[in-house]
Structure formats: C-alpha cells, structure tokens
Scaffold this active site. Structure first.
Site, PDB file in Angstrom:
ATOM      1  N   GLU A  89       0.876  -1.190   0.000  1.00 44.06           N
ATOM      2  CA  GLU A  89       0.000   0.000   0.000  1.00 44.06           C
ATOM      3  C   GLU A  89       0.902   1.225   0.000  1.00 44.06           C
ATOM      4  O   GLU A  89       1.986   1.207   0.589  1.00 44.06           O
ATOM      5  CB  GLU A  89      -0.895  -0.015   1.242  1.00 44.06           C
ATOM      6  CG  GLU A  89      -1.758   1.212   1.467  1.00 44.06           C
ATOM      7  CD  GLU A  89      -2.756   1.453   0.343  1.00 44.06           C
ATOM      8  OE1 GLU A  89      -2.558   2.457  -0.371  1.00 44.06           O
ATOM      9  OE2 GLU A  89      -3.689   0.669   0.172  1.00 44.06           O
ATOM     10  N   ASP A 116       5.060   1.488  -4.637  1.00 43.01           N
ATOM     11  CA  ASP A 116       4.334   1.159  -5.857  1.00 43.01           C
ATOM     12  C   ASP A 116       4.411  -0.346  -6.119  1.00 43.01           C
ATOM     13  O   ASP A 116       5.498  -0.913  -6.234  1.00 43.01           O
ATOM     14  CB  ASP A 116       4.979   1.937  -7.006  1.00 43.01           C
ATOM     15  CG  ASP A 116       4.477   1.531  -8.374  1.00 43.01           C
ATOM     16  OD1 ASP A 116       3.353   0.994  -8.465  1.00 43.01           O
ATOM     17  OD2 ASP A 116       5.200   1.761  -9.357  1.00 43.01           O
ATOM     18  N   ASP A 139      -9.601   1.052  -7.334  1.00 38.75           N
ATOM     19  CA  ASP A 139     -10.282   2.235  -7.854  1.00 38.75           C
ATOM     20  C   ASP A 139     -10.754   1.944  -9.278  1.00 38.75           C
ATOM     21  O   ASP A 139      -9.942   1.635 -10.153  1.00 38.75           O
ATOM     22  CB  ASP A 139      -9.311   3.422  -7.846  1.00 38.75           C
ATOM     23  CG  ASP A 139     -10.017   4.757  -8.034  1.00 38.75           C
ATOM     24  OD1 ASP A 139     -11.008   4.795  -8.798  1.00 38.75           O
ATOM     25  OD2 ASP A 139      -9.573   5.750  -7.435  1.00 38.75           O
ATOM     26  N   LYS A 143     -15.086   6.992 -15.074  1.00 37.77           N
ATOM     27  CA  LYS A 143     -15.221   7.836 -16.274  1.00 37.77           C
ATOM     28  C   LYS A 143     -14.338   7.272 -17.394  1.00 37.77           C
ATOM     29  O   LYS A 143     -13.188   6.920 -17.157  1.00 37.77           O
ATOM     30  CB  LYS A 143     -14.826   9.278 -15.967  1.00 37.77           C
ATOM     31  CG  LYS A 143     -15.803   9.981 -15.032  1.00 37.77           C
ATOM     32  CD  LYS A 143     -15.374  11.405 -14.764  1.00 37.77           C
ATOM     33  CE  LYS A 143     -16.360  12.086 -13.811  1.00 37.77           C
ATOM     34  NZ  LYS A 143     -15.926  13.447 -13.442  1.00 37.77           N
ATOM     35  N   ASP A 175     -17.151  -3.529  -6.812  1.00 35.46           N
ATOM     36  CA  ASP A 175     -18.585  -3.241  -6.690  1.00 35.46           C
ATOM     37  C   ASP A 175     -19.075  -2.369  -7.848  1.00 35.46           C
ATOM     38  O   ASP A 175     -20.151  -1.796  -7.786  1.00 35.46           O
ATOM     39  CB  ASP A 175     -18.900  -2.579  -5.341  1.00 35.46           C
ATOM     40  CG  ASP A 175     -18.083  -1.323  -5.099  1.00 35.46           C
ATOM     41  OD1 ASP A 175     -17.217  -1.009  -5.928  1.00 35.46           O
ATOM     42  OD2 ASP A 175     -18.305  -0.664  -4.067  1.00 35.46           O
ATOM     43  N   THR A 210     -16.956  -5.917   3.982  1.00 33.63           N
ATOM     44  CA  THR A 210     -16.616  -4.633   4.593  1.00 33.63           C
ATOM     45  C   THR A 210     -17.901  -3.903   5.001  1.00 33.63           C
ATOM     46  O   THR A 210     -18.990  -4.234   4.526  1.00 33.63           O
ATOM     47  CB  THR A 210     -15.836  -3.754   3.603  1.00 33.63           C
ATOM     48  OG1 THR A 210     -16.699  -3.449   2.494  1.00 33.63           O
ATOM     49  CG2 THR A 210     -14.596  -4.473   3.081  1.00 33.63           C
ATOM     50  N   PHE A 212     -18.688  -0.932   4.140  1.00 30.33           N
ATOM     51  CA  PHE A 212     -19.136  -0.283   2.913  1.00 30.33           C
ATOM     52  C   PHE A 212     -19.921  -1.272   2.051  1.00 30.33           C
ATOM     53  O   PHE A 212     -20.976  -0.954   1.503  1.00 30.33           O
ATOM     54  CB  PHE A 212     -17.914   0.238   2.155  1.00 30.33           C
ATOM     55  CG  PHE A 212     -18.228   0.805   0.803  1.00 30.33           C
ATOM     56  CD1 PHE A 212     -18.744   2.080   0.668  1.00 30.33           C
ATOM     57  CD2 PHE A 212     -17.996   0.069  -0.351  1.00 30.33           C
ATOM     58  CE1 PHE A 212     -19.034   2.617  -0.581  1.00 30.33           C
ATOM     59  CE2 PHE A 212     -18.278   0.595  -1.606  1.00 30.33           C
ATOM     60  CZ  PHE A 212     -18.800   1.871  -1.703  1.00 30.33           C
TER      61      PHE A 212
END
Length: 231
Positions: A89, A116, A139, A143, A175, A210, A212
């Site tokens: 991370e 990285d 992520d 878009k 998700d 989680t 979320f």
C-alpha cells in the site's frame, strides 16, 4: 482500496497509484513507530526470500495489493494463520492502520511494503513465488477518459502471472459492474490464467464483508468476485 494508475508523461513512468495525502491519527502514528521496525519491509531493488521474511517455508504466500485501511487484510490473516500475507500500500494512514490492527490482534503473519506495487513486482518478488494475489475494490476510475489509469490491464496481469506459481490464484473483487466486465475481459484474454467459475465466482469464505459492502448490499448494490487460476 486505492491502487490506481497515474498517467505517464514522457519523463514519468506509469505507476499503480495516485498518491493522496492523509492525516495520521495518534494511534496510527504510534503503530508506525513501534510496528514498522518489526513488520515493515523497505523497498530495495533485490529479490525477497519470502520464506526467510516470514520465518517459515511451508506456508502459502499471498500478495495483498492496495489494502486501504487494512481491516480486510487483518481479518483474512487472522482467519488464515497458516498463510503469510505480503501487503503493499502506498498511503501512510493505511499502513499505520494495518500495523495498529496487527498489534491489537497480535498478528505476526503479515509484512508490509509501502511502495508502488508494479516496482515491487518487478524488482523484489522472484518469479513463481506467490500462491495467491488479492486485489479487493481497486479504484474503478469509472469515467471513460480515466480508464487508462486503471490498475488491471493486460500488461500488469502478465507481470503478475510471472510471479504466480502454477496452480496459484488471482482474486479480484469490485462493486462496479462495468469494471467487473472490464476485469473479466482482461483476465480471460490472458492465456496463463483460467477462470475457476463460468463468469463471476461466489464470494470465497476468506474474504470478509466490509462495512461499505454491507451497506451497498442492503441498498441492492452488487459485488463481483473473479477468481482465476494460474495454469
């Protein structure tokens, strides 16, 4: 989880993340000071001996990419004490958060690299050294103009496959349905991988829900798990 891809410029190589600043809590700061010397691994351009790093040979070695604040990684490590987890991370609050959880739960089967993940794979991990890889909720860059920033692309998956043992697995969870379809296409196109399901897999028992995700499920949102095997 926040592993993403930074746009390349002529003098800047592609990275697997966008660095966002975050504030450390006192607990995270303390955990970094006391936990990093024991469980942190500094980035160096030489191969890691994972058996030496974890102090045991027979355990499965799993790479966790982009663990966010570390809750899922800590729960999985607690649930699977006979496996070892190399967690990568870039964000300092997340590293502090996972170290804090490790101390609270007395976990010793996690090591952390704050760097990285592309460079970690290229420079630190020997070929055919991993029994599994987890990429949970990367992520999605939903878009269209940002799709080039996505972590999961053909070149990255090919690199990942070189580090997987034959029979090892790659588990991605997302998700975002459109991203799930994107990932499915990318993984299906890689000849070194075979899908363990028809399309999407049932959620493996080791992956915790989680907060979320629980909220999303109650609202009728979907979560897609993809589990592929290295052939």
């Amino acid at each position: 989880m926040t592993e993403t891809t930074k746009e390349a410029t002529p003098n800047h190589r592609i990275r697997s993340f966008v660095l966002r600043q975050g504030r450390l809590t006192k607990g995270q700061e303390r955990a970094l000071e006391t936990g990093w010397p024991q469980f942190g691994i500094d980035y160096v351009e030489s191969n890691l001996d994972l058996s030496q790093v974890f102090g045991r040979v027979s355990s499965k070695k799993i790479l966790e990419i982009g663990f966010g604040m570390g809750e899922s990684t800590a729960k999985i490590a607690q649930m699977l004490p006979d496996s070892d987890f190399l967690a990568v991370e870039v964000h300092t609050p997340g590293v502090g958060g996972l170290l804090k959880l490790m101390q609270e739960l007395a976990l010793t089967n996690i090591r952390i690299i704050q760097h990285d993940v592309v460079e970690v794979l290229e420079k630190m991990l020997p070929d055919a050294s991993l029994d599994g890889v987890h990429i949970f909720f990367p992520d999605p860059w939903h878009k269209k103009r940002h799709h080039k920033r996505r972590l999961i692309k053909a070149e990255f998956i090919k690199l990942l496959c070189s580090k997987l043992k034959v029979g090892a697995y790659l588990h991605v969870a997302t998700d975002w349905q459109e991203y799930a379809e994107w990932v499915l296409d990318v993984l299906n196109a890689e000849p070194q991988l075979k899908n363990t399901a028809q399309d999407y897999a049932e959620k493996p028992s080791y992956r915790p829900l989680t907060k979320f995700e629980n909220r999303g499920i109650k609202l009728g949102h979907g979560v897609w798990d993809l589990v592929f095997m290295r052939v």
